[in-house]
Scaffold this motif. Structure first.
Motif, PDB file in Angstrom:
ATOM      1  N   GLY A  39       0.798  -1.227   0.000  1.00  0.00           N
ATOM      2  CA  GLY A  39       0.000   0.000   0.000  1.00  0.00           C
ATOM      3  C   GLY A  39       0.823   1.266   0.000  1.00  0.00           C
ATOM      4  O   GLY A  39       0.446   2.246   0.635  1.00  0.00           O
ATOM      5  N   LEU A  40       1.950   1.291  -0.701  1.00  0.00           N
ATOM      6  CA  LEU A  40       2.821   2.462  -0.708  1.00  0.00           C
ATOM      7  C   LEU A  40       2.075   3.684  -1.237  1.00  0.00           C
ATOM      8  O   LEU A  40       1.582   3.690  -2.358  1.00  0.00           O
ATOM      9  N   THR A  41       1.996   4.743  -0.404  1.00  0.00           N
ATOM     10  CA  THR A  41       1.235   5.938  -0.753  1.00  0.00           C
ATOM     11  C   THR A  41       1.992   7.178  -0.298  1.00  0.00           C
ATOM     12  O   THR A  41       2.393   7.264   0.862  1.00  0.00           O
ATOM     13  N   ILE A  42       2.191   8.136  -1.183  1.00  0.00           N
ATOM     14  CA  ILE A  42       2.874   9.375  -0.828  1.00  0.00           C
ATOM     15  C   ILE A  42       1.850  10.391  -0.337  1.00  0.00           C
ATOM     16  O   ILE A  42       0.822  10.609  -0.967  1.00  0.00           O
ATOM     17  N   PHE A  43       2.176  11.026   0.803  1.00  0.00           N
ATOM     18  CA  PHE A  43       1.303  12.040   1.396  1.00  0.00           C
ATOM     19  C   PHE A  43       2.180  13.022   2.174  1.00  0.00           C
ATOM     20  O   PHE A  43       2.975  12.614   3.023  1.00  0.00           O
ATOM     21  N   LEU A  47       6.296   8.808   2.689  1.00  0.00           N
ATOM     22  CA  LEU A  47       5.802   7.578   2.120  1.00  0.00           C
ATOM     23  C   LEU A  47       5.123   6.773   3.222  1.00  0.00           C
ATOM     24  O   LEU A  47       5.749   6.423   4.219  1.00  0.00           O
ATOM     25  N   PHE A  48       3.832   6.526   3.073  1.00  0.00           N
ATOM     26  CA  PHE A  48       3.052   5.745   4.031  1.00  0.00           C
ATOM     27  C   PHE A  48       2.854   4.345   3.463  1.00  0.00           C
ATOM     28  O   PHE A  48       2.693   4.175   2.258  1.00  0.00           O
ATOM     29  N   PHE A  49       2.840   3.359   4.347  1.00  0.00           N
ATOM     30  CA  PHE A  49       2.692   1.978   3.907  1.00  0.00           C
ATOM     31  C   PHE A  49       2.282   1.107   5.082  1.00  0.00           C
ATOM     32  O   PHE A  49       2.319   1.531   6.240  1.00  0.00           O
ATOM     33  N   SER A  50       1.870  -0.097   4.793  1.00  0.00           N
ATOM     34  CA  SER A  50       1.548  -1.097   5.807  1.00  0.00           C
ATOM     35  C   SER A  50       2.704  -2.081   5.862  1.00  0.00           C
ATOM     36  O   SER A  50       3.237  -2.471   4.830  1.00  0.00           O
ATOM     37  N   TYR A  85      -5.938  -0.145   1.772  1.00  0.00           N
ATOM     38  CA  TYR A  85      -6.517   0.911   0.931  1.00  0.00           C
ATOM     39  C   TYR A  85      -6.004   2.298   1.322  1.00  0.00           C
ATOM     40  O   TYR A  85      -6.784   3.237   1.437  1.00  0.00           O
ATOM     41  N   LEU A  86      -4.709   2.461   1.555  1.00  0.00           N
ATOM     42  CA  LEU A  86      -4.155   3.778   1.855  1.00  0.00           C
ATOM     43  C   LEU A  86      -4.419   4.688   0.666  1.00  0.00           C
ATOM     44  O   LEU A  86      -4.008   4.403  -0.462  1.00  0.00           O
ATOM     45  N   LEU A  92      -6.059  14.637   2.908  1.00  0.00           N
ATOM     46  CA  LEU A  92      -6.156  13.744   4.067  1.00  0.00           C
ATOM     47  C   LEU A  92      -5.748  12.336   3.640  1.00  0.00           C
ATOM     48  O   LEU A  92      -5.986  11.928   2.523  1.00  0.00           O
ATOM     49  N   LEU A  93      -5.155  11.598   4.573  1.00  0.00           N
ATOM     50  CA  LEU A  93      -4.803  10.207   4.334  1.00  0.00           C
ATOM     51  C   LEU A  93      -5.862   9.322   4.954  1.00  0.00           C
ATOM     52  O   LEU A  93      -6.182   9.460   6.143  1.00  0.00           O
ATOM     53  N   PHE A  94      -6.430   8.438   4.164  1.00  0.00           N
ATOM     54  CA  PHE A  94      -7.459   7.516   4.635  1.00  0.00           C
ATOM     55  C   PHE A  94      -6.952   6.073   4.504  1.00  0.00           C
ATOM     56  O   PHE A  94      -6.198   5.775   3.602  1.00  0.00           O
ATOM     57  N   PHE A  95      -7.375   5.211   5.404  1.00  0.00           N
ATOM     58  CA  PHE A  95      -7.138   3.784   5.261  1.00  0.00           C
ATOM     59  C   PHE A  95      -8.123   3.045   6.150  1.00  0.00           C
ATOM     60  O   PHE A  95      -8.724   3.593   7.048  1.00  0.00           O
TER      61      PHE A  95
END
Length: 99
Positions: A39-43, A47-50, A85-86, A92-95
């Protein structure tokens, strides 16, 4: 000059001006087992991930490129919140996660 060689010449010239990028390695799971990031997501330039480790289980993490940090231990202890689902929307960051 033959027009067929022009794109190759342009790529060669551009490659002289590009800089190599370096990447840091972050050890999340200290036991030596894999951390299985997904779930690599830039915000906000991070870098946000699980990922999983033996202390917190499968939880949300982030990095600014210098080190990796646990965002939250949502399912406290070694249990798993399984963040999925990041997504970034409206700054806003949702997951989805299990608490």
């Amino acid at each position: 000059m033959n027009k067929r060689y022009l794109p190759v010449l342009v790529l060669l010239i551009l490659s002289c001006f590009t800089h190599a990028q370096s990447f840091n390695e972050f050890v999340i799971n200290q036991t030596g087992a894999g951390s299985f990031p997904t779930g690599l997501t830039i915000f906000n330039s991070k870098l946000f991930f699980s990922a999983t480790d033996s202390t917190h289980g499968y939880e949300p993490w982030f990095t600014d490129g210098t080190n990796a940090q646990l965002l939250a231990d949502i399912f406290a202890g070694p249990g798993n919140s399984f963040p999925l689902y990041l997504t970034v929307d409206s700054n806003l960051l949702f997951f989805q996660a299990n608490d």
